[in-house]
Motif scaffolding. Sequence first.
Motif, PDB file in Angstrom:
ATOM      1  N   THR A  40       0.838  -1.209   0.000  1.00  0.00           N
ATOM      2  CA  THR A  40       0.000   0.000   0.000  1.00  0.00           C
ATOM      3  C   THR A  40       0.868   1.252   0.000  1.00  0.00           C
ATOM      4  OG1 THR A  40      -0.290   0.032   2.425  1.00  0.00           O
ATOM      5  CG2 THR A  40      -1.960  -1.147   1.110  1.00  0.00           C
ATOM      6  N   GLY A  41       2.014   1.183   0.653  1.00  0.00           N
ATOM      7  CA  GLY A  41       2.939   2.320   0.627  1.00  0.00           C
ATOM      8  C   GLY A  41       3.430   2.615  -0.779  1.00  0.00           C
ATOM      9  N   ASP A  42       3.819   1.563  -1.501  1.00  0.00           N
ATOM     10  CA  ASP A  42       4.256   1.744  -2.889  1.00  0.00           C
ATOM     11  C   ASP A  42       3.114   2.291  -3.748  1.00  0.00           C
ATOM     12  OD1 ASP A  42       6.749   0.748  -2.178  1.00  0.00           O
ATOM     13  OD2 ASP A  42       6.415  -1.235  -3.087  1.00  0.00           O
ATOM     14  N   ALA A  43       1.917   1.749  -3.538  1.00  0.00           N
ATOM     15  CA  ALA A  43       0.767   2.168  -4.347  1.00  0.00           C
ATOM     16  C   ALA A  43       0.368   3.610  -4.068  1.00  0.00           C
ATOM     17  CB  ALA A  43      -0.419   1.239  -4.084  1.00  0.00           C
ATOM     18  N   LEU A  44       0.370   3.989  -2.808  1.00  0.00           N
ATOM     19  CA  LEU A  44      -0.098   5.332  -2.458  1.00  0.00           C
ATOM     20  C   LEU A  44       0.936   6.427  -2.734  1.00  0.00           C
ATOM     21  CD1 LEU A  44      -2.090   4.515   0.798  1.00  0.00           C
ATOM     22  CD2 LEU A  44      -2.988   4.895  -1.505  1.00  0.00           C
ATOM     23  N   THR A  45       2.149   6.040  -3.052  1.00  0.00           N
ATOM     24  CA  THR A  45       3.162   7.053  -3.342  1.00  0.00           C
ATOM     25  C   THR A  45       3.476   7.193  -4.833  1.00  0.00           C
ATOM     26  OG1 THR A  45       4.926   5.466  -2.845  1.00  0.00           O
ATOM     27  CG2 THR A  45       4.259   6.966  -1.069  1.00  0.00           C
ATOM     28  N   THR A  46       2.994   6.264  -5.655  1.00  0.00           N
ATOM     29  CA  THR A  46       3.225   6.424  -7.092  1.00  0.00           C
ATOM     30  C   THR A  46       2.240   7.438  -7.651  1.00  0.00           C
ATOM     31  OG1 THR A  46       3.463   5.312  -9.229  1.00  0.00           O
ATOM     32  CG2 THR A  46       1.711   4.503  -7.800  1.00  0.00           C
ATOM     33  N   ARG A  47       2.631   8.093  -8.722  1.00  0.00           N
ATOM     34  CA  ARG A  47       1.744   9.056  -9.373  1.00  0.00           C
ATOM     35  C   ARG A  47       1.041   8.438 -10.583  1.00  0.00           C
ATOM     36  NH1 ARG A  47       2.464  14.369  -7.594  1.00  0.00           N
ATOM     37  NH2 ARG A  47       1.443  15.041  -9.501  1.00  0.00           N
ATOM     38  N   ASN A  48       1.401   7.198 -10.898  1.00  0.00           N
ATOM     39  CA  ASN A  48       0.848   6.508 -12.054  1.00  0.00           C
ATOM     40  C   ASN A  48      -0.384   5.704 -11.617  1.00  0.00           C
ATOM     41  OD1 ASN A  48       0.441   4.204 -13.877  1.00  0.00           O
ATOM     42  ND2 ASN A  48       2.303   4.919 -14.899  1.00  0.00           N
ATOM     43  N   GLU A  49      -1.562   6.090 -12.101  1.00  0.00           N
ATOM     44  CA  GLU A  49      -2.809   5.455 -11.666  1.00  0.00           C
ATOM     45  C   GLU A  49      -2.881   3.977 -12.049  1.00  0.00           C
ATOM     46  OE1 GLU A  49      -4.620   6.704  -9.515  1.00  0.00           O
ATOM     47  OE2 GLU A  49      -4.518   8.865  -9.727  1.00  0.00           O
TER      48      GLU A  49
END
Length: 184
Positions: free
Chosen positions: A75-84
Amino acid sequence: MPLKKIPFKNLNALIRACMSEKESELTNTLVRELRPVRQRKFLTKNELIKICKWKSARAIWHIKNNTPAEVRKITGDALTTRNEKKRIELLTLLQGVSVPMASAILMLTNPKRYGVIDIRVWQLLYEMKAVKTNPGGKSFNSEQWCEFLEILRKYAKKYNVTARVIERTLFAAHKDNQKGNLYE
């Protein structure tokens, strides 16, 4: 297709006529509880379990198989990427997290920018010719998620409301025009 003929000529007319900004108290409570996630930029396992219970408790046993470290990292990786697209793909790496569950994670942590993709909203979008694939609204992929998100954000911006308001409007319109069983 389990929908009656929709009494609107296009999606814009439907949204304009049916929009409601009223949210359930249960959802409002969970959104408030999850507010720290946006600053912290990851979910705890207990938060993921709460989201699962809200969206679809059927997946709870799979969700519980994720370790706290896996939940935090993914979730950390997902919530910090800008690519939807990457964001949704990362979230679906968690056991029990499909595209609809991943969209619930995003909506409950940021209803301004996200809505929940599900069978109802997709079938309605298909019926209104806003999307051209997956008429049954099942087994979503990341491309369909991005297409859905683009539609939500377009109308959210047009009407100066949240993406969640648009998604909930579509959900309610499907429910109001459903005929027969949702799942065949």
